[in-house]
Design a protein around this motif. Structure first.
Motif, PDB file in Angstrom:
ATOM      1  N   VAL A 687      35.072  22.399  16.054  1.00 30.63           N
ATOM      2  CA  VAL A 687      34.904  21.323  17.024  1.00 30.63           C
ATOM      3  C   VAL A 687      34.254  20.128  16.329  1.00 30.63           C
ATOM      4  O   VAL A 687      33.617  20.275  15.280  1.00 30.63           O
ATOM      5  CB  VAL A 687      34.034  21.755  18.225  1.00 30.63           C
ATOM      6  N   LEU A 688      34.438  18.949  16.920  1.00 34.54           N
ATOM      7  CA  LEU A 688      33.819  17.754  16.371  1.00 34.54           C
ATOM      8  C   LEU A 688      32.461  17.546  17.018  1.00 34.54           C
ATOM      9  O   LEU A 688      32.353  17.504  18.249  1.00 34.54           O
ATOM     10  CB  LEU A 688      34.708  16.529  16.613  1.00 34.54           C
ATOM     11  N   LYS A 689      31.447  17.432  16.196  1.00 35.11           N
ATOM     12  CA  LYS A 689      30.081  17.230  16.683  1.00 35.11           C
ATOM     13  C   LYS A 689      29.410  16.123  15.875  1.00 35.11           C
ATOM     14  O   LYS A 689      29.896  15.700  14.824  1.00 35.11           O
ATOM     15  CB  LYS A 689      29.263  18.523  16.546  1.00 35.11           C
ATOM     16  N   GLN A 711      29.722  27.182   3.471  1.00 36.22           N
ATOM     17  CA  GLN A 711      30.200  25.943   4.085  1.00 36.22           C
ATOM     18  C   GLN A 711      30.757  26.252   5.470  1.00 36.22           C
ATOM     19  O   GLN A 711      31.590  27.148   5.642  1.00 36.22           O
ATOM     20  CB  GLN A 711      31.286  25.291   3.232  1.00 36.22           C
ATOM     21  N   VAL A 712      30.294  25.499   6.461  1.00 37.65           N
ATOM     22  CA  VAL A 712      30.719  25.737   7.847  1.00 37.65           C
ATOM     23  C   VAL A 712      31.345  24.494   8.467  1.00 37.65           C
ATOM     24  O   VAL A 712      31.712  24.514   9.647  1.00 37.65           O
ATOM     25  CB  VAL A 712      29.527  26.200   8.708  1.00 37.65           C
ATOM     26  N   GLY A 713      31.459  23.410   7.704  1.00 33.01           N
ATOM     27  CA  GLY A 713      32.040  22.199   8.266  1.00 33.01           C
ATOM     28  C   GLY A 713      32.267  21.146   7.216  1.00 33.01           C
ATOM     29  O   GLY A 713      32.013  21.357   6.022  1.00 33.01           O
ATOM     30  N   VAL A 714      32.737  19.983   7.670  1.00 35.16           N
ATOM     31  CA  VAL A 714      33.019  18.873   6.765  1.00 35.16           C
ATOM     32  C   VAL A 714      32.748  17.568   7.510  1.00 35.16           C
ATOM     33  O   VAL A 714      33.039  17.433   8.702  1.00 35.16           O
ATOM     34  CB  VAL A 714      34.481  18.923   6.267  1.00 35.16           C
ATOM     35  N   VAL A 715      32.146  16.622   6.807  1.00 31.10           N
ATOM     36  CA  VAL A 715      31.863  15.305   7.388  1.00 31.10           C
ATOM     37  C   VAL A 715      33.165  14.512   7.490  1.00 31.10           C
ATOM     38  O   VAL A 715      33.927  14.419   6.527  1.00 31.10           O
ATOM     39  CB  VAL A 715      30.839  14.540   6.527  1.00 31.10           C
ATOM     40  N   THR A 716      33.427  13.955   8.662  1.00 31.80           N
ATOM     41  CA  THR A 716      34.623  13.136   8.849  1.00 31.80           C
ATOM     42  C   THR A 716      34.320  11.644   8.770  1.00 31.80           C
ATOM     43  O   THR A 716      35.132  10.871   8.273  1.00 31.80           O
ATOM     44  CB  THR A 716      35.288  13.449  10.196  1.00 31.80           C
ATOM     45  N   SER A 717      33.166  11.212   9.259  1.00 28.54           N
ATOM     46  CA  SER A 717      32.736   9.811   9.178  1.00 28.54           C
ATOM     47  C   SER A 717      31.220   9.780   9.169  1.00 28.54           C
ATOM     48  O   SER A 717      30.573  10.602   9.816  1.00 28.54           O
ATOM     49  CB  SER A 717      33.242   8.987  10.380  1.00 28.54           C
ATOM     50  N   ALA A 718      30.638   8.809   8.469  1.00 29.36           N
ATOM     51  CA  ALA A 718      29.183   8.694   8.421  1.00 29.36           C
ATOM     52  C   ALA A 718      28.786   7.249   8.204  1.00 29.36           C
ATOM     53  O   ALA A 718      29.532   6.451   7.619  1.00 29.36           O
ATOM     54  CB  ALA A 718      28.604   9.569   7.306  1.00 29.36           C
ATOM     55  N   THR A 719      27.590   6.907   8.665  1.00 24.64           N
ATOM     56  CA  THR A 719      27.051   5.566   8.492  1.00 24.64           C
ATOM     57  C   THR A 719      25.552   5.621   8.721  1.00 24.64           C
ATOM     58  O   THR A 719      25.009   6.644   9.157  1.00 24.64           O
ATOM     59  CB  THR A 719      27.695   4.574   9.484  1.00 24.64           C
ATOM     60  N   ARG A 720      24.874   4.528   8.452  1.00 23.99           N
ATOM     61  CA  ARG A 720      23.489   4.401   8.878  1.00 23.99           C
ATOM     62  C   ARG A 720      23.481   3.632  10.186  1.00 23.99           C
ATOM     63  O   ARG A 720      24.040   2.541  10.289  1.00 23.99           O
ATOM     64  CB  ARG A 720      22.628   3.664   7.855  1.00 23.99           C
ATOM     65  N   SER A 721      22.846   4.194  11.205  1.00 25.50           N
ATOM     66  CA  SER A 721      22.796   3.572  12.513  1.00 25.50           C
ATOM     67  C   SER A 721      21.612   2.626  12.597  1.00 25.50           C
ATOM     68  O   SER A 721      20.454   3.072  12.540  1.00 25.50           O
ATOM     69  CB  SER A 721      22.675   4.634  13.610  1.00 25.50           C
ATOM     70  N   ALA A 734      32.476  24.676  12.392  1.00 23.21           N
ATOM     71  CA  ALA A 734      32.860  25.969  12.983  1.00 23.21           C
ATOM     72  C   ALA A 734      32.082  26.181  14.275  1.00 23.21           C
ATOM     73  O   ALA A 734      30.887  25.880  14.358  1.00 23.21           O
ATOM     74  CB  ALA A 734      32.578  27.093  11.995  1.00 23.21           C
ATOM     75  N   VAL A 735      32.756  26.702  15.292  1.00 22.47           N
ATOM     76  CA  VAL A 735      32.142  26.814  16.621  1.00 22.47           C
ATOM     77  C   VAL A 735      30.869  27.661  16.588  1.00 22.47           C
ATOM     78  O   VAL A 735      29.953  27.459  17.396  1.00 22.47           O
ATOM     79  CB  VAL A 735      33.141  27.399  17.634  1.00 22.47           C
ATOM     80  N   GLU A 736      30.775  28.610  15.670  1.00 16.91           N
ATOM     81  CA  GLU A 736      29.598  29.471  15.608  1.00 16.91           C
ATOM     82  C   GLU A 736      28.327  28.713  15.221  1.00 16.91           C
ATOM     83  O   GLU A 736      27.209  29.200  15.426  1.00 16.91           O
ATOM     84  CB  GLU A 736      29.831  30.600  14.600  1.00 16.91           C
ATOM     85  N   HIS A 737      28.498  27.526  14.649  1.00 17.20           N
ATOM     86  CA  HIS A 737      27.342  26.752  14.184  1.00 17.20           C
ATOM     87  C   HIS A 737      27.262  25.385  14.868  1.00 17.20           C
ATOM     88  O   HIS A 737      26.539  24.513  14.405  1.00 17.20           O
ATOM     89  CB  HIS A 737      27.422  26.560  12.668  1.00 17.20           C
TER      90      HIS A 737
END
Length: 775
Positions: A687-689, A711-721, A734-737
């Motif tokens: 899922v996307l979180k 590894q349980v996921g991958v960054v799709t987009s990132a920035t400094r807010s 992964a839904v488990e995490h």
């Protein structure tokens, strides 16, 4: 939808001896097809015997033909035609046409005789008896264009009388010299400051090694040449490209060449030219090689001989394997007529080769010739890169948008947005200034690179119901949906906004031409009565975003009683409006955007773009209106949790994994990908979180997300807010995490040596109920 081909002229090259000047003459070599949208005009050169074929134009409007002889006189009889109407320069986007007429000595002439072709079921074929410059014009009213009732795309084909020779692109300007570098050879030549050198791959998939030396250095016994280390350090990239990072430097960090145009986009900038040793070690002693050819060609300029020359390897397709970090190579990406054009920033001596390698794939296993043109200084050559809708589509050169006249006085920082240049940021405000203007006041952004398709006909609603994931039966006229197109596996093809302009008329605003190809294929498969019209660049658009956007628009928007007023427009509403009063320029206005803020989008005709920009800026002065570029938009869209192509959704990622399940209506009877999405919705794997990062370090796209060592996921987009004062990211986990509050780590330095602590969060990061956009 038919793709628009680039207008090319071709020369009969023939086999020339290396370095011999080639006079060149124009000779078309293949049929070219042009797809004309309403208000579009196309210019082509016809020679005696050439054929012009116009598809049956029943139901798609009218076509006007204007022809000129070499001396600028009207030449319709050269096509066997007579003037039957007057060309109205207000009936189409005529800036290019009027500029061409003026360049031919026509001054401000406004009256032109034209032959008018009206509705016809059968194709119309015309034959040129004499040489003529022919303009094809699709007249249309701007109101009809805005409303989607201006007619469909018209296909016109130009067939040469006697195809021969090899293709060369139309010259970029006034040439000082041109010559052909025969395969397996090299040619040295001089380039003066301000001149432009164009290196052309004549037949495609042929590499050309290039090196340049400063003339003042050679005169003093110094070989100041392009230095790979200095260039890599100065531009911080491995490849040249138009924009900010586009120069080649010598070892003293002085710029030597500036990339102006590049139609291939894949080169090896810092490798060696092929060498005798390289062939010897593969069992080919005595094989001709580029390094020796370069040494031989440069000898007359006093350049020392080398057994291996560093070079810019134009058109050589190399890359670094992401897993083993080894250099890989394959056939070149270049097609016939592809080229690189560079402007000299000093007097220099250059050398170009036509690579002889015929024992591996780098030249497509078949070495061919390279053509070189040198243009005199001060040529009006536009900065551009090539754009293709798909791998085998015709090439177009990046264009300036209809708002460029105003944008270019505010910034020189542009990047390609499909086939148009889009501003990245505006130095007077800066990315952060643009960001806060969108959050607190109002911004205006050129979004003309969006694709816009009109879907028209009795089966229009049926097609969109089958093609998209929302229930189109519930979409009322003057309303819009955010929706998706998926393939049979539930993978997202494209996302966009579907606007309903009438019971049988929709406008699909999206990011990819694959949408149109998908619609065309589905319409054929289901035998639906519908027309998909590609508006391409005929509908430039602006995004007005921020809490003051409505206040700005109230000063300039006029609506008729039969359409929604500005005050009546709710979130995802739309209307047809005019600028200031009932006589003003028409435009489509939608309450949509890509920021999560209150916002609107304006879609207008190209001829009205500058007037609308000026009105927006004048009306917005009291509200602090600020132009915004793509850099600030990227920060805002991530904070708003909005998905982007090749980030949140990409090949192999379904709608739920992309965080777009809210736009899927599984209660619909049928749509493409429904079965797969029903299955995936029951048992999602990822899922996307959001990730709230414990620092200001911004991870890269694709950075791994870990729980411990796994590894349980991958960054799709990132920035400094700026609002949250920390780094944030969207990640597929992964839904488990994926439970909110779970502590994970983002891997840096190969994912192991450095970790960024992060807590799983919901998205959007700001205004999760979208209260701002609904305000």
């Amino acid at each position: 939808m038919r793709s628009q081909a680039v207008l090319y002229a071709f020369n009969n090259v023939g086999h020339e001896t290396p370095g011999r000047k080639f006079p060149g003459f124009r000779k078309p070599t293949q049929i070219r097809t042009y797809a004309l949208s309403p208000r579009e005009a196309v210019h082509l050169k016809m020679l005696p015997g050439d054929l012009l074929s116009v598809d049956g134009i029943a139901g798609v409007g009218e076509l006007q033909i204007v022809a000129f002889s070499g001396d600028g006189g009207e030449a319709l009889p050269a096509l066997g035609l007579a003037a039957t109407s007057e060309l109205d320069t207000q009936s189409f986007d005529s800036a290019e046409f009027c500029g061409w007429v003026a360049s031919k000595g026509g001054g401000e002439r406004l009256s032109f005789g034209a032959h008018l072709l009206k509705a016809s079921v059968e194709p119309i074929v015309l034959k040129a008896e004499k040489t003529a410059d022919v303009w094809l014009v699709r007249p249309a009213n701007t109101n009809d264009l805005i409303n989607g009732t201006a007619g469909g795309v018209l296909s016109v084909s130009h067939a040469p009388a006697a195809p021969s020779g090899r293709p060369l692109p139309l010259p970029l300007g006034d040439m000082r010299e041109e010559f052909t570098v025969q395969r397996g050879t090299g040619v040295a030549y001089e380039l003066r400051e301000g001149e432009i050198v164009q290196i052309i791959d004549i037949e495609g998939q042929q590499c050309s090694d290039f090196m340049a030396f400063r003339s003042d250095g050679l005169q003093s016994g110094q070989e100041w040449m392009i230095d790979s280390t200095a260039t890599r350090s100065m531009v911080r990239r491995s490849y040249p490209e138009p924009g900010l990072f586009d120069k080649f430097y010598d070892r003293e960090m002085r710029p030597m060449l500036n990339v102006v145009q590049d139609t291939c986009g894949r080169h090896d900038t810092f490798g060696l030219a092929c060498t005798a040793r390289g062939y010897e070690e593969r069992g080919f002693p005595g094989h001709v090689n580029c390094s020796d050819n370069m040494s031989n060609a440069l000898a007359r300029y006093g350049v020392g001989r080398r057994s291996a020359w560093p070079a810019i390897n134009f058109f050589w397709n190399t890359w670094v394997d992401p897993h083993h970090h080894t250099i890989q190579t394959e056939e070149s990406h270049s097609r016939p007529g592809d080229y690189v054009a560079m402007k000299a920033m000093a007097d220099m001596v250059c050398v170009s080769t036509a690579c002889p390698d015929d024992i591996d794939p780098i030249n497509g296993w078949n070495p061919t010739d390279i053509h070189v043109r040198i243009y005199r200084p001060d040529q009006p050559v536009r900065r551009a890169v090539a754009y293709r809708e798909k791998e085998d589509a015709p090439m177009t050169i990046s264009q300036n948008s209809a708002f460029h006249e105003r944008l270019t006085s505010l910034t020189q920082q542009f990047a390609p947005a499909r086939n148009l240049w889009a501003p990245v940021s505006f130095p007077s405000y800066g990315t952060l200034g643009e960001y806060w203007a969108c959050r607190e006041a109002v911004t205006v952004q050129d979004m003309s690179g969006l694709r816009k398709y009109d879907i028209i006909g009795p089966d229009a609603a049926k097609l969109m119901q089958l093609a998209t994931t929302r229930n189109v039966e519930k979409l009322a006229v003057w309303r819009a949906y955010y929706t998706l197109m998926c393939d049979g596996s539930g993978t997202v093809i494209d996302d966009g906004t579907l606007l309903r302009l009438g019971p049988e008329l929709f406008r699909w605003c999206c990011g990819s031409e694959e949408s149109a190809r998908t619609l065309e294929a589905l319409a054929r498969e289901r035998e639906l009565h519908v027309r998909i019209q590609d508006n391409r660049d005929a509908l430039p658009n602006l995004a007005l975003q921020g809490p003051k956007s409505r206040d700005l628009l109230q000063k300039i928007v006029f609506t008729q009683p039969h359409v929604p007023s500005l005050d009546q427009m709710k979130w995802f509403g739309l209307t047809v409006a005019r600028l200031n009063d009932r006589e003003g320029a028409p435009f489509l206005l939608s309450r949509t955007g890509y920021t999560g803020e209150l916002g609107y989008e304006i879609f207008c005709a190209k001829s009205d773009a500058i007037a609308i920009w000026d009105a927006v800026m004048a009306a917005g002065e009291e509200f602090g209106v600020t132009p915004m570029g793509t850099a600030a938009l990227e920060i805002i869209r991530i904070e708003a949790g909005l998905a982007a192509r090749n980030a949140e959704f990409a090949p192999g990622v379904d709608a739920y994994e992309a965080g777009l399940g809210f736009a899927v209506d599984l209660k619909k009877e049928d749509f493409t990908g429904k079965d797969a999405l029903e299955r995936n919705a029951r048992e999602p794997r990822r899922v996307l979180k959001g990730l709230l990062i414990d620092s200001d370090d911004v991870p890269a796209h694709g950075a791994p997300v870990y729980a411990g060592e796994r590894q349980v996921g991958v960054v799709t987009s990132a920035t400094r807010s700026p609002s949250l004062e920390r780094a944030i990211a969207m990640a597929r986990i992964a839904v488990e995490h994926a439970e909110t509050g779970t502590n994970l780590e983002i891997g840096q330095l190969d994912g192991r040596m450095k970790r960024l602590g992060a807590a799983v969060s919901d998205i959007p990061f700001i205004d999760p109920q979208r209260k701002r956009a609904r305000a």
